[in-house]
Design a protein around this motif. Structure first.
Motif, PDB file in Angstrom:
ATOM      1  N   ASP A  53       0.680  -1.207  -0.055  1.00  0.00           N
ATOM      2  CA  ASP A  53      -0.002   0.046  -0.089  1.00  0.00           C
ATOM      3  C   ASP A  53       0.831   1.497   0.050  1.00  0.00           C
ATOM      4  OD1 ASP A  53      -2.148  -1.738   0.017  1.00  0.00           O
ATOM      5  OD2 ASP A  53      -2.688  -1.259   2.325  1.00  0.00           O
ATOM      6  N   LEU A  54       1.995   1.229   0.716  1.00  0.00           N
ATOM      7  CA  LEU A  54       2.900   2.558   0.950  1.00  0.00           C
ATOM      8  C   LEU A  54       3.776   2.634  -0.212  1.00  0.00           C
ATOM      9  CD1 LEU A  54       3.000   2.301   4.794  1.00  0.00           C
ATOM     10  CD2 LEU A  54       1.674   3.704   3.253  1.00  0.00           C
ATOM     11  N   GLY A  55       3.854   1.547  -1.131  1.00  0.00           N
ATOM     12  CA  GLY A  55       4.702   1.748  -2.096  1.00  0.00           C
ATOM     13  C   GLY A  55       6.032   1.022  -2.272  1.00  0.00           C
ATOM     14  N   TYR A  56       5.958  -0.140  -1.488  1.00  0.00           N
ATOM     15  CA  TYR A  56       7.005  -0.998  -1.435  1.00  0.00           C
ATOM     16  C   TYR A  56       8.101  -0.588  -0.505  1.00  0.00           C
ATOM     17  CZ  TYR A  56       4.049  -3.855  -4.577  1.00  0.00           C
ATOM     18  OH  TYR A  56       3.181  -4.739  -4.839  1.00  0.00           O
ATOM     19  N   PRO A  57       8.224   0.158   0.404  1.00  0.00           N
ATOM     20  CA  PRO A  57       9.368   0.578   1.025  1.00  0.00           C
ATOM     21  C   PRO A  57      10.243  -0.645   1.618  1.00  0.00           C
ATOM     22  CG  PRO A  57       7.453   0.928   2.566  1.00  0.00           C
ATOM     23  CD  PRO A  57       7.092   0.603   1.289  1.00  0.00           C
ATOM     24  N   PRO A  58      11.564  -0.563   1.622  1.00  0.00           N
ATOM     25  CA  PRO A  58      12.519  -1.599   2.089  1.00  0.00           C
ATOM     26  C   PRO A  58      12.089  -1.512   3.894  1.00  0.00           C
ATOM     27  CG  PRO A  58      13.748  -0.397   0.493  1.00  0.00           C
ATOM     28  CD  PRO A  58      12.263   0.509   0.718  1.00  0.00           C
ATOM     29  N   LEU A  59      12.192  -2.477   4.294  1.00  0.00           N
ATOM     30  CA  LEU A  59      11.939  -2.562   5.825  1.00  0.00           C
ATOM     31  C   LEU A  59      13.260  -2.317   6.492  1.00  0.00           C
ATOM     32  CD1 LEU A  59       9.026  -5.004   6.143  1.00  0.00           C
ATOM     33  CD2 LEU A  59       8.950  -2.816   5.933  1.00  0.00           C
ATOM     34  N   VAL A  60      13.543  -1.213   6.987  1.00  0.00           N
ATOM     35  CA  VAL A  60      14.716  -0.936   7.566  1.00  0.00           C
ATOM     36  C   VAL A  60      14.433   0.572   8.152  1.00  0.00           C
ATOM     37  CG1 VAL A  60      15.908   0.447   5.698  1.00  0.00           C
ATOM     38  CG2 VAL A  60      17.196  -0.591   7.306  1.00  0.00           C
ATOM     39  N   THR A  61      15.330   0.707   9.463  1.00  0.00           N
ATOM     40  CA  THR A  61      14.617   2.048  10.211  1.00  0.00           C
ATOM     41  C   THR A  61      15.043   3.269   9.311  1.00  0.00           C
ATOM     42  OG1 THR A  61      15.641   0.878  12.196  1.00  0.00           O
ATOM     43  CG2 THR A  61      15.546   3.319  12.107  1.00  0.00           C
ATOM     44  N   PRO A  62      13.897   4.024   9.304  1.00  0.00           N
ATOM     45  CA  PRO A  62      12.772   4.061  10.183  1.00  0.00           C
ATOM     46  C   PRO A  62      11.346   3.352   9.426  1.00  0.00           C
ATOM     47  CG  PRO A  62      12.745   6.385   8.951  1.00  0.00           C
ATOM     48  CD  PRO A  62      14.121   5.379   8.452  1.00  0.00           C
ATOM     49  N   THR A  63      11.698   3.122   8.056  1.00  0.00           N
ATOM     50  CA  THR A  63      10.307   2.612   7.588  1.00  0.00           C
ATOM     51  C   THR A  63       9.813   1.287   8.180  1.00  0.00           C
ATOM     52  OG1 THR A  63      11.729   1.725   5.755  1.00  0.00           O
ATOM     53  CG2 THR A  63      10.558   3.792   5.471  1.00  0.00           C
ATOM     54  N   SER A  64      10.673   0.436   8.699  1.00  0.00           N
ATOM     55  CA  SER A  64      10.458  -1.024   9.521  1.00  0.00           C
ATOM     56  C   SER A  64       9.513  -0.722  10.594  1.00  0.00           C
ATOM     57  CB  SER A  64      11.475  -1.703   9.627  1.00  0.00           C
ATOM     58  OG  SER A  64      12.366  -0.965  10.481  1.00  0.00           O
ATOM     59  N   GLN A  65       9.666   0.466  11.245  1.00  0.00           N
ATOM     60  CA  GLN A  65       8.590   0.810  12.404  1.00  0.00           C
ATOM     61  C   GLN A  65       7.420   1.439  11.935  1.00  0.00           C
ATOM     62  OE1 GLN A  65      12.009   1.489  12.166  1.00  0.00           O
ATOM     63  NE2 GLN A  65      13.123   1.241  14.193  1.00  0.00           N
ATOM     64  N   ILE A  66       7.694   2.501  10.597  1.00  0.00           N
ATOM     65  CA  ILE A  66       6.318   2.868  10.128  1.00  0.00           C
ATOM     66  C   ILE A  66       5.575   1.771   9.976  1.00  0.00           C
ATOM     67  CG2 ILE A  66       5.725   4.108   8.522  1.00  0.00           C
ATOM     68  CD1 ILE A  66       8.042   5.955   8.683  1.00  0.00           C
ATOM     69  N   VAL A  67       5.883   0.913   8.913  1.00  0.00           N
ATOM     70  CA  VAL A  67       5.003  -0.338   8.475  1.00  0.00           C
ATOM     71  C   VAL A  67       4.632  -1.108   9.568  1.00  0.00           C
ATOM     72  CG1 VAL A  67       5.009  -2.342   6.857  1.00  0.00           C
ATOM     73  CG2 VAL A  67       5.979  -0.048   6.068  1.00  0.00           C
ATOM     74  N   GLY A  68       5.454  -1.671  10.386  1.00  0.00           N
ATOM     75  CA  GLY A  68       5.216  -2.635  11.448  1.00  0.00           C
ATOM     76  C   GLY A  68       4.100  -2.105  12.500  1.00  0.00           C
ATOM     77  N   VAL A  69       4.157  -0.998  12.811  1.00  0.00           N
ATOM     78  CA  VAL A  69       3.178  -0.389  13.929  1.00  0.00           C
ATOM     79  C   VAL A  69       2.025  -0.451  13.286  1.00  0.00           C
ATOM     80  CG1 VAL A  69       2.655   1.651  15.332  1.00  0.00           C
ATOM     81  CG2 VAL A  69       4.868   0.645  15.122  1.00  0.00           C
ATOM     82  N   GLN A  70       1.763   0.049  12.031  1.00  0.00           N
ATOM     83  CA  GLN A  70       0.652   0.211  11.277  1.00  0.00           C
ATOM     84  C   GLN A  70      -0.020  -1.034  10.924  1.00  0.00           C
ATOM     85  OE1 GLN A  70      -1.044   3.185  10.577  1.00  0.00           O
ATOM     86  NE2 GLN A  70      -2.548   1.856  10.194  1.00  0.00           N
ATOM     87  N   ALA A  71       0.786  -2.005  10.516  1.00  0.00           N
ATOM     88  CA  ALA A  71       0.439  -3.544  10.330  1.00  0.00           C
ATOM     89  C   ALA A  71      -0.356  -3.765  11.702  1.00  0.00           C
ATOM     90  CB  ALA A  71       1.366  -4.601   9.882  1.00  0.00           C
ATOM     91  N   VAL A  72       0.188  -3.698  12.815  1.00  0.00           N
ATOM     92  CA  VAL A  72      -0.138  -4.015  14.031  1.00  0.00           C
ATOM     93  C   VAL A  72      -1.549  -3.308  14.435  1.00  0.00           C
ATOM     94  CG1 VAL A  72      -0.017  -3.964  16.654  1.00  0.00           C
ATOM     95  CG2 VAL A  72       2.011  -4.570  14.931  1.00  0.00           C
ATOM     96  N   LEU A  73      -1.560  -1.875  14.046  1.00  0.00           N
ATOM     97  CA  LEU A  73      -2.940  -1.315  14.435  1.00  0.00           C
ATOM     98  C   LEU A  73      -4.008  -1.824  13.685  1.00  0.00           C
ATOM     99  CD1 LEU A  73      -1.839   2.339  14.658  1.00  0.00           C
ATOM    100  CD2 LEU A  73      -3.229   1.005  16.433  1.00  0.00           C
ATOM    101  N   ASN A  74      -3.562  -2.140  12.203  1.00  0.00           N
ATOM    102  CA  ASN A  74      -4.824  -2.841  11.420  1.00  0.00           C
ATOM    103  C   ASN A  74      -5.391  -3.977  11.973  1.00  0.00           C
ATOM    104  OD1 ASN A  74      -4.182  -0.552   9.715  1.00  0.00           O
ATOM    105  ND2 ASN A  74      -3.194  -1.795   8.078  1.00  0.00           N
ATOM    106  N   VAL A  75      -4.541  -4.571  12.388  1.00  0.00           N
ATOM    107  CA  VAL A  75      -4.793  -6.215  12.974  1.00  0.00           C
ATOM    108  C   VAL A  75      -5.643  -5.839  14.267  1.00  0.00           C
ATOM    109  CG1 VAL A  75      -4.195  -8.433  14.079  1.00  0.00           C
ATOM    110  CG2 VAL A  75      -3.152  -7.525  11.753  1.00  0.00           C
TER     111      VAL A  75
END
Length: 460
Positions: A327-349
Motif C-alpha cells: 500500500d505504501l509503495g514497497y518501502p524496504p523494511l529498515v529503520t525508520p520505514t520498518s517501524q512505520i510499516v510494522g506499527v501500522q500493520a499491528v494497528l490494522n490487525v
C-alpha cells in the motif's frame, strides 16, 4: 578480499538489543586490531540511542575510546542519511555538524543509506563527508518486490556513483538475498562500476552464507561478518569459517588462532552476561521470506503484542505487513520505514479495520516527509489519510528549519560542546535528561572535591 567486522555494532544490535557496554569492548580492542579486519563497524545504527537511553553512556566517548585503542583497522559507522542515527529527518545544519564531529572523533568509513533509496536524502551527508575526506560507502537498501528489479538497483547504484561515493554496499537487512540474486547483482555492479562492492546480509532466513559465497564468486570485494559468538541468528555470517576457507585458497594469510580463540572465549562470556536481552534464535525463520521483517523489527512487534495481550495475533500481523508495504509503495523494511510499516500493520490487525487508525509517522510518510517511495502509494489510501492535503515534492530536508543554534540556546549550561548539542537534537527529551543527569552528577563530584580540599579552620 576484505572483511568488515560487525561484532561491536550490528552483531550485538541484532542479538542482544545493542546492550553491549563500552567497558565490555575496551579489554579486547587491541586483540581485534590484530586480526586483520579491513574495518570494524562499531558505531551508528542503534548504538547512539541505546548508549544514552539505556546504558547511561556518552556515544561520543565510546567512539573516542575505541579510536584510542585501534591503530591498524579502519573504524566504520552506519548513517541513515538525513535520519542520521535517530528516527526523523534532521535539518541540513544538523546533518553537516554530525558528520563533521564523527569524523573528527575518529570515524574513517561512513556507510550511508536511505530507507527508501531516495538519493536526495543522502546529498547533504555525502557532501559533508567528502569535505571531511572520509571514505563514503553508498548503501543500497535491498528488498524483494515487483519494483525492486535488477535494473532498479543498477539505476540506484548509478545515482550513488554520481554523488561521488567511494564504494557500494548491498545492504540486505532482512536476509532476503538469494545466491542467484547475489551473483547477478554483484556481477552486474562489477561490470558497470569500478568501485569496491561490499555485501551485508543477515542469517535470519538461512540464505546469507550461501549468498555470500555466490557474491564472492561474482567478484565481491568485501563481506560483512561477525565473530562467531555474535554471528548467525538475526546477525551476520561468522567470520572464522569464511576467513579459514579463503586462507586455504591462498587469498588471505593463515588465521591467527591464538588471538581468535581469545576473542571467541571473551565474547561468548559477554553474550552470556546479556542473556536477558538475547533473541536466543536457534533456528532460521522462514516466515521472514514473505513478511520481510528484520530481526529488530520482529522482536519489537512481539513485545508490542505481548503488552496488548494479543500475542495470538502474530500470524495475522506477519500477513498484514507485506500488504501495508505494498500500500505504501514497497518501502524496504529498515529503520525508520520498518517501524512505520510494522506499527501500522499491528494497528490494522488490532482494530480489525485497515487504516481506521493511522499513526503520525504513516501520515508524514504519505505526505512525503520521509522521501520518495519506490512505487506510487495507492491514491485511495492517500486520499483517506491526507484528505485534501497534498504531498510535498521537494527534498524533505529543504523544509526543515536550521536547528543547531536554537538547540544550543535551549541547552545553555547543559551543553559542554557540539557533541552534547547533537545528543539533544537527535534524542530530544531523552538526550536532555541524560545531559541534565550528567550535569548534576558533575556538580556533586565538584562539590565533594571542594569539601575534600577545603582549607582547615583554626581557632583564633
Amino acid at each position: 578480499m576484505k572483511f568488515v567486522d560487525t561484532t561491536l555494532r550490528d552483531g550485538h544490535q541484532s542479538l542482544i538489543a545493542t546492550r553491549m557496554s563500552t567497558k565490555d569492548m575496551i579489554p579486547v580492542l587491541e586483540a581485534m586490531d590484530k586480526v586483520g579486519f579491513y574495518s570494524m563497524e562499531m558505531w551508528g545504527g542503534a548504538t547512539f540511542d541505546v548508549a544514552v537511553r539505556f546504558l547511561n553512556e556518552d556515544p561520543w566517548e565510546r567512539l573516542r575510546k575505541i579510536r584510542e585503542k585501534i591503530k591498524n583497522t579502519k573504524l566504520q559507522m552506519l548513517l541513515r542519511g538525513q535520519n542520521l542515527v535517530g528516527y526523523r529527518h534532521y535539518a541540513d545544519d544538523t546533518v553537516r555538524l554530525f558528520v563533521r564531529k564523527m569524523v573528527e572523533n575518529g570515524i574513517d568509513i561512513i556507510r550511508i543509506f536511505d530507507a527508501l533509496n531516495d538519493e536526495r536524502n543522502l546529498l547533504i551527508a555525502i557532501d559533508e563527508a567528502k569535505k571531511m575526506k572520509a571514505h563514503v560507502q553508498g548503501a543500497i537498501s535491498y528488498t524483494v518486490s515487483p519494483v525492486h528489479t535488477l535494473d532498479y538497483y543498477l539505476n540506484y547504484a548509478r545515482k550513488l556513483v554520481e554523488l561521488g561515493v567511494d564504494s557500494i554496499c548491498i545492504k540486505d537487512m532482512a536476509g532476503l538475498l538469494t545466491p542467484k540474486e547475489a551473483f547477478e547483482l554483484v556481477n552486474s555492479l562489477k561490470k558497470q562500476f569500478s568501485l569496491p562492492i561490499d555485501v551485508h546480509s543477515h542469517c535470519t532466513c538461512g540464505l546469507a552464507i550461501a549468498s555470500y559465497q555466490a557474491a564472492l564468486d561474482a567478484g565481491a570485494d568485501i563481506i560483512d561478518t561477525a565473530l562467531s559468538p555474535f554471528a548467525l541468528g538475526t546477525s551476520q555470517p561468522p567470520f572464522e569459517p569464511f576467513y579459514y576457507s579463503l586462507s586455504k585458497q591462498g587469498i588471505v594469510p593463515p588465521p591467527d588462532w591464538e588471538t581468535l580463540n581469545f576473542l571467541i572465549e571473551y565474547f561468548t562470556k559477554v553474550r552470556e552476561k546479556y542473556s536477558a536481552f538475547d533473541v536466543k534464535m536457534t533456528t532460521i525463520d522462514p516466515k521472514i521470506l514473505y513478511a520481510q521483517v528484520p530481526g529488530g523489527m520482529y522482536s519489537n512487534m512481539v513485545k508490542q503484542l505481548q503488552e496488548q495481550k494479543m500475542s495470538h495475533k502474530m500470524k495475522e500481523v506477519l500477513e498484514e505487513i507485506p500488504k501495508v508495504q505494498r500500500d505504501l509503495g514497497y518501502p524496504p523494511l529498515v529503520t525508520p520505514t520498518s517501524q512505520i510499516v510494522g506499527v501500522q500493520a499491528v494497528l490494522n490487525v488490532m482494530t480489525g479495520e485497515r487504516y481506521s487508525k493511522v499513526t503520525k509517522e504513516v501520515k508524514e510518510y504519505v505526505k512525503g516527509f520521509y522521501g520518495r517511495p519506490p512505487a506510487p502509494i495507492d491514491p485511495e489510501l492517500v486520499k483517506k489519510i491526507l484528505g485534501d492535503e497534498k504531498p510535498i515534492d521537494v527534498r524533505p530536508g529543504e523544509i526543515i528549519p536550521p536547528e543547531v543554534e536554537k538547540s544550543k540556546e535551549e541547552l545553555g549550561l547543559l551543553a559542554k560542546n557540539d557533541e552534547d548539542v547533537l545528543i539533544y537534537i537527535i534524542l530530544g527529551e531523552v538526550g536532555k535528561k541524560y545531559l541534565q543527569k550528567r550535569y548534576v552528577d558533575q556538580l556533586k563530584i565538584d562539590f565533594d572535591l571542594l569539601k575534600e580540599f577545603e582549607a582547615p579552620v583554626y581557632p583564633v
